[in-house]
Write a protein that holds these residues in place. Sequence first.
Motif, mmCIF file in Angstrom:
data_model
loop_
_atom_site.group_PDB
_atom_site.id
_atom_site.type_symbol
_atom_site.label_atom_id
_atom_site.label_comp_id
_atom_site.label_asym_id
_atom_site.label_seq_id
_atom_site.Cartn_x
_atom_site.Cartn_y
_atom_site.Cartn_z
ATOM 1 N N THR A 20 0.855 -1.184 0.000
ATOM 2 C CA THR A 20 0.000 0.000 0.000
ATOM 3 C C THR A 20 0.892 1.236 0.000
ATOM 4 O O THR A 20 2.054 1.161 0.404
ATOM 5 N N PRO A 21 0.369 2.370 -0.471
ATOM 6 C CA PRO A 21 1.162 3.606 -0.421
ATOM 7 C C PRO A 21 1.682 3.896 0.985
ATOM 8 O O PRO A 21 2.827 4.309 1.168
ATOM 9 N N PHE A 22 0.829 3.641 1.996
ATOM 10 C CA PHE A 22 1.229 3.871 3.382
ATOM 11 C C PHE A 22 2.458 3.051 3.728
ATOM 12 O O PHE A 22 3.441 3.556 4.268
ATOM 13 N N ASN A 23 2.430 1.767 3.393
ATOM 14 C CA ASN A 23 3.560 0.894 3.719
ATOM 15 C C ASN A 23 4.822 1.304 2.976
ATOM 16 O O ASN A 23 5.927 1.230 3.511
ATOM 17 N N ILE A 24 4.669 1.731 1.733
ATOM 18 C CA ILE A 24 5.848 2.114 0.945
ATOM 19 C C ILE A 24 6.508 3.350 1.555
ATOM 20 O O ILE A 24 7.724 3.379 1.774
ATOM 21 N N VAL A 30 11.609 4.512 7.354
ATOM 22 C CA VAL A 30 12.320 3.671 8.313
ATOM 23 C C VAL A 30 13.683 3.264 7.752
ATOM 24 O O VAL A 30 14.696 3.266 8.471
ATOM 25 N N PHE A 31 13.727 2.985 6.468
ATOM 26 C CA PHE A 31 14.998 2.605 5.846
ATOM 27 C C PHE A 31 16.023 3.743 5.954
ATOM 28 O O PHE A 31 17.157 3.528 6.394
ATOM 29 N N VAL A 32 15.597 4.948 5.588
ATOM 30 C CA VAL A 32 16.494 6.107 5.705
ATOM 31 C C VAL A 32 16.910 6.311 7.159
ATOM 32 O O VAL A 32 18.083 6.565 7.470
#
Lengths: 415, 45, 349
Positions: A20-24, A30-32
């Motif tokens: 979902t857009p939210f998860n992306i 979180v990755f950054v």
Amino acid sequence: MSGEHAPSTPVAADKASLLTPFNIVTGLIVFVGLILTLLRFTKGLAGVTNLSDNNPWGIWISFDLLCGVALAAGGYTTSAACYVFGLKRYHSAVRPAILTAFLGYALVVFALHYDVGRPWRLPYPIFYSPGPTSVLFEVGLCVFLYLNVLFLEWTPSALEWLGLKKWRNVMVKMTLALTIFGVVLSTMHQSSLGALFLIAPSKLHPLWYSSYLPVFFFISSIAAGLSMVIFEGTLSHRYLHDKMDEHYLSAHDQVHLGFGRGAAVVLVIYFFLKLVGLALDNTWHYLLTGYGAMYSLELLGFVALPALLYAVGVREKNLKIIRWAAVLTVLGIVLNRFNVSWFAFNWQLPAAERYFPSWMEVAVSIYIVTVGLLLFRFIATRMPIFHEHPDFKEAEPEEEPHAHETRPHPQSFGH
Amino acid sequence: MEFFTYHDFTMYTKGAAYVLMAVTLLGILGFWLFLTERDEDKLIK
Amino acid sequence: MQRRQFLGLLGATAATAVLGKAAQAGPKHFTGYPDSFGVLFDATRCIGCRRCEAGCNRVNHLPAPPRPFDDLSVLDTRRRTDARTFTVVNRYPTARGPVYRKNQCQHCLEPACASSCFVAAYAKTPQGAVIWDEKVCVGCRYCMIACPFDIPTFEYANPWSPKIMKCHLCHPHLTAGKLRVPGCVGACPTEALVYGRRADLIREARQRFHLFPGRYLDHIYGEHEMGGTNWLYISGVPFSQIGLREDLGVTPAPEFTSGALAAVPIIAAAWPALLLGIYAISQAKDKAARQEKREALTEALARAQAKCEAELAKVKAKAEADKKAAIEREVKKALEEAAKAQAAKEEGE
């Protein structure tokens, strides 16, 4: 929102809609954040922040600590309203507020691990080498104790979820004592966050420096807490609607009206005390300077205006106005904390030596807020936060027979 | 005991104040329980 | 007082109380350690040669600076202390031509850094130096916020064990006997720096005012600023022109926060009682409301029952009456019939 089309189990729902857009977006943040964490602990603060010897505190203190603690004040205000002042009709707002506060404080402490030089020594002031002359000692002690209190206040939700009836009942018995202890600790450290700056009268602009600083911080934290409950309730109502039961939904509007009334009163008191602060130090003439414009914006646009909006909203029973007032109040608290710790701090320095955060500092702050959001969603979609667990009804006994029949999602209670 | 600086003085007195604060909180709780022990409906059981 | 002593001293409080000896009077004026040492800096003697910077660098084994100490072009820009530099000399253009001023920790009599430190990493030594202990520092940098002279610096580039770096008045070297005067003082070629007892330095400064009329302003910077410092300055130009703030006032830093800290126990003592009181009132109100409700209910119930009973009694009475009447009627009827039969019998006879 993966919860919207909830099939039989929430876990399956997450798997079905992983992209979902939210998860992306949250995944990217979180990755950054994790990469910057690595950078922070390999290159030091210099590798990530714009902090300097003149500006030792940046946005991680201004936003993560000062705003984080102020905006988590909903926990003590709501639980005090419900359990101490006996306003039982606010009962349904307590659990979301406690959860927000607990996560808020946990994240404040988490964020401090990035900011301080040797985070593993954070327990030192309490357990190893106390420095009781420091206001920061007081803040640290109270935040530490209050985090524990909030954890204990939150445990009933988790214990109901886990089905540990006996322990849950033990914890519920401690509600009053925990609430009172929570209010005492909150009063102390909310005010002490303002008192932190009392030691630097030569660095903080006279409009914001006042011996009333602790009082200002405490009173504004009440307005912040009440407004955050309204603000968050509105957001949760939109995105977590399917997790809410009849009891929560029917009380929702009443809670917002009542909290709006409370916030209006608190903001008016705050407004007049701010004026008394100016009078006591006789700093009126600064109002005509550039800093005065900033001060007036803060006081008129983000204290007086929301107070008025709240009052109108409560009179007209217009929840839309009340929600806008809540947003303004929350922004006003953020502006005030930024002013005290950033915009008006070190005002004596030339412009070239002033602080401005690096994008990485901002990204870490966003990352921490995102982690909080994800934790909140994880817990609120699983544990009895916005609904009452069918085995542990606390609603008035006469309502009970009806409530039982109309509970919304019986299948989501089993976990 | 003699103090030469206000800082040392407050280090000592504020430390004592914190310890007394803990004693106060527990003491008030204990006193409350003593006060209300024979009440029929207690606030804190 | 050294760190981590206060808990031990608490025991002493009890002892003092038992012995009946008052530990301290309340509104006492603290004047600092009587025989503490300091340095007098004379701005009219400083030539900006940076030998003090070199001397400091050498005795403290600090890393070599990007430009050597004999390169005086660094004086063209304003510098401050940093994590590799405990002291700097700056040049200030004034009406009396360029004036040089050395900057470093002022070693306050009542240090703001020590007062603000939540792990008591700082200490004011009886010899005068304000020293910092690496073993307990968390790296929160509140001392840097608190210091009115912007002195403590932080090793921002050190990811795991960043230290607070600042002048310690060569306290470790002096106590170890490695030096007789601080490194900067020993390196000064013009006696712009004098190391000695603070009280003697103040006397010395006044003597210079007296001996060289017109050369100095009649003010010793650091005698009273922020409650007094062990580093003292005298100058021929206003101190604000050589980078020393004259708006700091004379209040010692710990006094700014002691009032707010004193209010904390009031909250701890008064809030629980107040909140329990409010709770008790709200409970009593709830209880009274419930009681009222219950009483009203019982009353209504009783009334309804009474009414019901009355109705029943009436009905019963009516039924009784009806029954009686019916019996009477029957009896009457029977009697009448009997009388009729009698009459008929009598007629028939």
